[in-house]
Design a protein around this motif. Structure first.
Motif, PDB file in Angstrom:
ATOM      1  N   GLY A  42       0.750  -1.163  -0.080  1.00 57.44           N
ATOM      2  CA  GLY A  42       0.084  -0.013  -0.129  1.00 57.44           C
ATOM      3  C   GLY A  42       0.777   1.372   0.026  1.00 57.44           C
ATOM      4  N   SER A  43       2.127   1.025  -0.063  1.00 53.59           N
ATOM      5  CA  SER A  43       3.133   2.251  -0.275  1.00 53.59           C
ATOM      6  C   SER A  43       4.129   2.004  -1.262  1.00 53.59           C
ATOM      7  CB  SER A  43       3.631   2.308   1.365  1.00 53.59           C
ATOM      8  OG  SER A  43       4.203   3.717   1.384  1.00 53.59           O
ATOM      9  N   VAL A  98       4.294  -3.719  -8.121  1.00 54.73           N
ATOM     10  CA  VAL A  98       4.145  -2.428  -7.782  1.00 54.73           C
ATOM     11  C   VAL A  98       3.105  -1.862  -9.212  1.00 54.73           C
ATOM     12  CG1 VAL A  98       5.561  -0.185  -7.931  1.00 54.73           C
ATOM     13  CG2 VAL A  98       6.409  -2.295  -6.941  1.00 54.73           C
ATOM     14  N   ASP A  99       2.433  -1.247  -8.743  1.00 51.96           N
ATOM     15  CA  ASP A  99       1.630  -0.424 -10.117  1.00 51.96           C
ATOM     16  C   ASP A  99       2.170   0.660 -10.777  1.00 51.96           C
ATOM     17  OD1 ASP A  99       1.150   1.874  -8.465  1.00 51.96           O
ATOM     18  OD2 ASP A  99      -0.693   1.382  -8.080  1.00 51.96           O
ATOM     19  N   VAL A 144       3.030   2.300  -6.371  1.00 51.65           N
ATOM     20  CA  VAL A 144       2.479   1.904  -5.083  1.00 51.65           C
ATOM     21  C   VAL A 144       2.500   0.282  -5.124  1.00 51.65           C
ATOM     22  CG1 VAL A 144       0.390   1.726  -3.408  1.00 51.65           C
ATOM     23  CG2 VAL A 144       1.033   3.893  -4.920  1.00 51.65           C
ATOM     24  N   VAL A 145       2.900  -0.409  -4.046  1.00 51.02           N
ATOM     25  CA  VAL A 145       2.770  -1.780  -3.986  1.00 51.02           C
ATOM     26  C   VAL A 145       1.458  -2.448  -3.493  1.00 51.02           C
ATOM     27  CG1 VAL A 145       3.723  -3.737  -2.558  1.00 51.02           C
ATOM     28  CG2 VAL A 145       5.243  -1.889  -3.026  1.00 51.02           C
ATOM     29  N   PHE A 146       0.896  -3.161  -4.389  1.00 48.00           N
ATOM     30  CA  PHE A 146      -0.417  -3.543  -4.444  1.00 48.00           C
ATOM     31  C   PHE A 146      -0.370  -5.182  -3.877  1.00 48.00           C
ATOM     32  CE2 PHE A 146       0.260  -4.194  -8.680  1.00 48.00           C
ATOM     33  CZ  PHE A 146      -0.063  -5.660  -9.157  1.00 48.00           C
ATOM     34  N   ALA A 147       0.739  -5.846  -3.986  1.00 50.64           N
ATOM     35  CA  ALA A 147       0.929  -7.133  -3.493  1.00 50.64           C
ATOM     36  C   ALA A 147       2.135  -7.510  -3.391  1.00 50.64           C
ATOM     37  CB  ALA A 147       0.274  -8.061  -4.748  1.00 50.64           C
ATOM     38  N   LEU A 187      -5.822  -3.493  -6.817  1.00 46.50           N
ATOM     39  CA  LEU A 187      -5.332  -4.615  -7.546  1.00 46.50           C
ATOM     40  C   LEU A 187      -5.544  -3.881  -9.159  1.00 46.50           C
ATOM     41  CD1 LEU A 187      -6.641  -7.945  -6.356  1.00 46.50           C
ATOM     42  CD2 LEU A 187      -4.117  -7.237  -6.405  1.00 46.50           C
ATOM     43  N   PRO A 188      -4.701  -3.952  -9.914  1.00 44.78           N
ATOM     44  CA  PRO A 188      -4.864  -3.555 -11.382  1.00 44.78           C
ATOM     45  C   PRO A 188      -6.050  -4.301 -12.070  1.00 44.78           C
ATOM     46  CG  PRO A 188      -2.649  -3.711 -11.014  1.00 44.78           C
ATOM     47  CD  PRO A 188      -3.187  -4.417  -9.907  1.00 44.78           C
TER      48      PRO A 188
END
Length: 155
Positions: free
Chosen positions: A24-25, A72-73, A77-80, A145-146
């Motif tokens: 999330g960051s 990372v999107d 931002v890290v989503f997973a 999530l994308p």
């Protein structure tokens, strides 16, 4: 004596401030990373016909041999995240503020005979399992999530 105590408190607060939260960051920086390599692939998720969601996978190998991957999107931002190896990574750093969700869930479970923890909430999903010298897990933020991202592709 008072100065030493004050210094210890200051250093412990400083250490916490230096650890970056990942999920999330922004991506994490592990203090015991032997080598960090960004995977050369940019992966496109299956999206609607008018737009494509792009993300990258950053892989770090810790000194312990544990492999940590951060998804990372496009906005950074890290989503997973995922981990696998002989030791657990610093989950407080890797999971960021979602670490408290994991620990509060773990506190509610009986202690004996459980090597897997699964948390599924609207704001985070965390699955961690393993035993000495064989740990693995993954976590993601469902709302981040994308479009079209398949969580079964998290390695």
């Amino acid at each position: 004596m008072r100065r030493a105590f004050t210094l210890m408190i200051f250093l412990s607060l400083l250490q916490g401030a230096l650890a970056w939260a990942a999920l999330g960051s922004t991506p994490s920086e592990f203090s015991d990373t032997k080598q960090t390599k960004l995977t050369a692939r940019s992966l496109a998720a299956a999206a609607s016909s008018d737009s494509t969601s792009v993300y990258t996978v950053s892989q770090s190998t810790l000194d312990s041999g544990t492999i940590v991957r951060e998804y990372v999107d496009a906005s950074g931002v890290v989503f997973a995240v995922s981990w696998s190896g002989p030791t657990l990574p610093d989950l407080r750093t890797l999971l960021g503020d979602k670490f408290t969700v994991m620990t509060s869930t773990a506190e509610k479970r009986p202690k004996a005979g459980h090597s897997q923890l699964a948390v599924e909430q609207s704001d985070v999903v965390i699955v961690s399992n393993g035993h000495m010298r064989a740990f693995a897990g993954h976590a993601w933020i469902p709302s981040a999530l994308p479009v079209g991202f398949d969580t079964t592709t998290i390695e």
